[in-house]
Design a protein around this motif. Sequence first.
Motif, PDB file in Angstrom:
ATOM      1  N   LYS A  67       0.746  -1.171   0.061  1.00 19.60           N
ATOM      2  CA  LYS A  67      -0.075   0.048  -0.023  1.00 19.60           C
ATOM      3  C   LYS A  67       0.906   1.364  -0.028  1.00 19.60           C
ATOM      4  O   LYS A  67       0.476   2.166  -0.787  1.00 19.60           O
ATOM      5  CB  LYS A  67      -0.772  -0.112   1.026  1.00 19.60           C
ATOM      6  CG  LYS A  67      -2.122  -0.984   1.039  1.00 19.60           C
ATOM      7  CD  LYS A  67      -3.142  -0.958   2.306  1.00 19.60           C
ATOM      8  CE  LYS A  67      -4.106  -1.700   2.190  1.00 19.60           C
ATOM      9  NZ  LYS A  67      -4.828  -1.543   3.442  1.00 19.60           N
ATOM     10  N   GLY A  68       1.905   1.282   0.709  1.00 17.79           N
ATOM     11  CA  GLY A  68       2.685   2.345   0.670  1.00 17.79           C
ATOM     12  C   GLY A  68       3.375   2.696  -0.354  1.00 17.79           C
ATOM     13  O   GLY A  68       3.567   3.881  -0.901  1.00 17.79           O
ATOM     14  N   LYS A  69       3.859   1.651  -1.154  1.00 18.31           N
ATOM     15  CA  LYS A  69       4.621   1.711  -2.698  1.00 18.31           C
ATOM     16  C   LYS A  69       3.437   2.289  -3.419  1.00 18.31           C
ATOM     17  O   LYS A  69       3.831   3.274  -4.409  1.00 18.31           O
ATOM     18  CB  LYS A  69       4.952   0.505  -3.324  1.00 18.31           C
ATOM     19  CG  LYS A  69       5.980  -0.259  -2.215  1.00 18.31           C
ATOM     20  CD  LYS A  69       7.282   0.575  -2.057  1.00 18.31           C
ATOM     21  CE  LYS A  69       8.389  -0.262  -1.507  1.00 18.31           C
ATOM     22  NZ  LYS A  69       9.441   0.850  -0.920  1.00 18.31           N
ATOM     23  N   LEU A  70       2.143   1.951  -3.427  1.00 18.34           N
ATOM     24  CA  LEU A  70       1.247   2.402  -4.403  1.00 18.34           C
ATOM     25  C   LEU A  70       0.856   3.901  -4.157  1.00 18.34           C
ATOM     26  O   LEU A  70       0.812   4.718  -4.901  1.00 18.34           O
ATOM     27  CB  LEU A  70      -0.219   1.732  -3.967  1.00 18.34           C
ATOM     28  CG  LEU A  70      -0.194   0.087  -4.752  1.00 18.34           C
ATOM     29  CD1 LEU A  70      -1.514  -0.507  -4.255  1.00 18.34           C
ATOM     30  CD2 LEU A  70      -0.361   0.080  -6.189  1.00 18.34           C
ATOM     31  N   VAL A  71       0.988   4.368  -2.664  1.00 14.56           N
ATOM     32  CA  VAL A  71       0.617   5.694  -2.468  1.00 14.56           C
ATOM     33  C   VAL A  71       1.852   6.322  -3.220  1.00 14.56           C
ATOM     34  O   VAL A  71       1.353   7.559  -3.518  1.00 14.56           O
ATOM     35  CB  VAL A  71       0.743   5.715  -1.010  1.00 14.56           C
ATOM     36  CG1 VAL A  71       0.586   7.382  -0.588  1.00 14.56           C
ATOM     37  CG2 VAL A  71      -0.976   5.371  -0.440  1.00 14.56           C
ATOM     38  N   LYS A  72       2.968   6.070  -2.890  1.00 18.23           N
ATOM     39  CA  LYS A  72       4.100   6.920  -3.557  1.00 18.23           C
ATOM     40  C   LYS A  72       3.964   6.941  -4.923  1.00 18.23           C
ATOM     41  O   LYS A  72       4.672   8.095  -5.712  1.00 18.23           O
ATOM     42  CB  LYS A  72       5.548   6.299  -3.213  1.00 18.23           C
ATOM     43  CG  LYS A  72       6.009   6.453  -1.475  1.00 18.23           C
ATOM     44  CD  LYS A  72       7.130   5.766  -1.441  1.00 18.23           C
ATOM     45  CE  LYS A  72       7.536   6.093  -0.045  1.00 18.23           C
ATOM     46  NZ  LYS A  72       8.816   5.352   0.222  1.00 18.23           N
ATOM     47  N   ARG A  73       3.323   6.030  -5.699  1.00 27.58           N
ATOM     48  CA  ARG A  73       3.068   6.067  -7.091  1.00 27.58           C
ATOM     49  C   ARG A  73       1.746   6.621  -7.580  1.00 27.58           C
ATOM     50  O   ARG A  73       1.394   6.646  -8.806  1.00 27.58           O
ATOM     51  CB  ARG A  73       3.351   4.668  -7.725  1.00 27.58           C
ATOM     52  CG  ARG A  73       4.588   4.137  -7.390  1.00 27.58           C
ATOM     53  CD  ARG A  73       5.050   2.978  -8.250  1.00 27.58           C
ATOM     54  NE  ARG A  73       6.144   2.556  -8.783  1.00 27.58           N
ATOM     55  CZ  ARG A  73       6.745   3.230  -9.487  1.00 27.58           C
ATOM     56  NH1 ARG A  73       6.421   3.890 -10.390  1.00 27.58           N
ATOM     57  NH2 ARG A  73       8.283   3.058  -9.691  1.00 27.58           N
ATOM     58  N   ASP A  74       1.304   7.627  -6.827  1.00 22.20           N
ATOM     59  CA  ASP A  74      -0.321   8.014  -7.038  1.00 22.20           C
ATOM     60  C   ASP A  74      -1.097   6.928  -7.357  1.00 22.20           C
ATOM     61  O   ASP A  74      -2.116   7.540  -8.262  1.00 22.20           O
ATOM     62  CB  ASP A  74       0.138   9.301  -8.033  1.00 22.20           C
ATOM     63  CG  ASP A  74       0.809  10.499  -7.220  1.00 22.20           C
ATOM     64  OD1 ASP A  74       0.951  10.349  -6.204  1.00 22.20           O
ATOM     65  OD2 ASP A  74       1.561  11.193  -8.057  1.00 22.20           O
ATOM     66  N   VAL A  75      -1.264   5.854  -6.987  1.00 24.23           N
ATOM     67  CA  VAL A  75      -2.255   5.044  -7.244  1.00 24.23           C
ATOM     68  C   VAL A  75      -3.368   4.837  -5.886  1.00 24.23           C
ATOM     69  O   VAL A  75      -2.675   4.590  -4.824  1.00 24.23           O
ATOM     70  CB  VAL A  75      -1.858   3.601  -7.689  1.00 24.23           C
ATOM     71  CG1 VAL A  75      -2.871   2.533  -7.835  1.00 24.23           C
ATOM     72  CG2 VAL A  75      -0.920   3.428  -8.766  1.00 24.23           C
ATOM     73  N   SER A  76      -4.565   5.094  -6.273  1.00 19.49           N
ATOM     74  CA  SER A  76      -5.547   5.372  -5.264  1.00 19.49           C
ATOM     75  C   SER A  76      -5.727   3.746  -4.669  1.00 19.49           C
ATOM     76  O   SER A  76      -5.783   2.819  -5.194  1.00 19.49           O
ATOM     77  CB  SER A  76      -6.875   5.805  -5.685  1.00 19.49           C
ATOM     78  OG  SER A  76      -7.725   5.773  -4.678  1.00 19.49           O
ATOM     79  N   LEU A  77      -5.598   3.710  -3.066  1.00 20.43           N
ATOM     80  CA  LEU A  77      -5.978   2.504  -2.431  1.00 20.43           C
ATOM     81  C   LEU A  77      -7.415   1.972  -2.566  1.00 20.43           C
ATOM     82  O   LEU A  77      -7.652   0.916  -2.355  1.00 20.43           O
ATOM     83  CB  LEU A  77      -5.575   2.793  -0.928  1.00 20.43           C
ATOM     84  CG  LEU A  77      -4.100   3.206  -0.689  1.00 20.43           C
ATOM     85  CD1 LEU A  77      -3.889   3.207   0.947  1.00 20.43           C
ATOM     86  CD2 LEU A  77      -3.160   2.008  -1.345  1.00 20.43           C
ATOM     87  N   LYS A  78      -8.254   2.710  -3.099  1.00 16.78           N
ATOM     88  CA  LYS A  78      -9.676   2.576  -3.421  1.00 16.78           C
ATOM     89  C   LYS A  78      -9.587   1.484  -4.432  1.00 16.78           C
ATOM     90  O   LYS A  78     -10.811   0.728  -4.683  1.00 16.78           O
ATOM     91  CB  LYS A  78     -10.386   3.572  -3.735  1.00 16.78           C
ATOM     92  CG  LYS A  78     -10.580   4.547  -2.581  1.00 16.78           C
ATOM     93  CD  LYS A  78     -11.300   5.760  -3.081  1.00 16.78           C
ATOM     94  CE  LYS A  78     -11.409   6.568  -1.734  1.00 16.78           C
ATOM     95  NZ  LYS A  78     -12.313   7.989  -2.214  1.00 16.78           N
TER      96      LYS A  78
END
Length: 163
Positions: A67-78
């Motif tokens: 999840k942390g890696k996704l947030v850094k890449r501007d991908v929504s956790l939704k």
Amino acid sequence: MADSSFDIVSKIDRQEVDNALGQTAREISTRFDFKGTGASIEWSGEHAIEITASADDRASAVLDVFKGKLVKRDVSLKVLDASEPRPSGQQSKISIALKEGISSEDAKKVSKLIRDEGPKGVKAQIQGDELRVSSKKRDDLQEVISLVKSQDYDFAVQFTNYR
């Protein structure tokens, strides 16, 4: 003058998700707290990811790193639909489904919001799994974008095809 329009969509940038998955796999292979836990993360089909570890808490920790890696890449956790850790033999597994597209119920909610609270003269049409919003004035479209962004939906929202 012709109508200006844009689309409201819920799409996944698969390349960014793949990059985040690769970074997570590299991190769990080098981190000390994951040594000997058999922790792994990998694609499980086209729209699913599977996390495997020796214990529930380790599997959840891998999910947090991802999840942390996704947030850094501007991908929504939704876009993530993660299951609870489940035992599978000697291991614990978490299945993650990737949600893409706007369901018809959600599209109806968004179009009702635009009709009720948006500026007059703005039209919203449901087209498959996306929503086309059109108006004579571009300022009205900007208002609609900020209105939709201010809402907290359980799906990721992007705005494309602004013309």
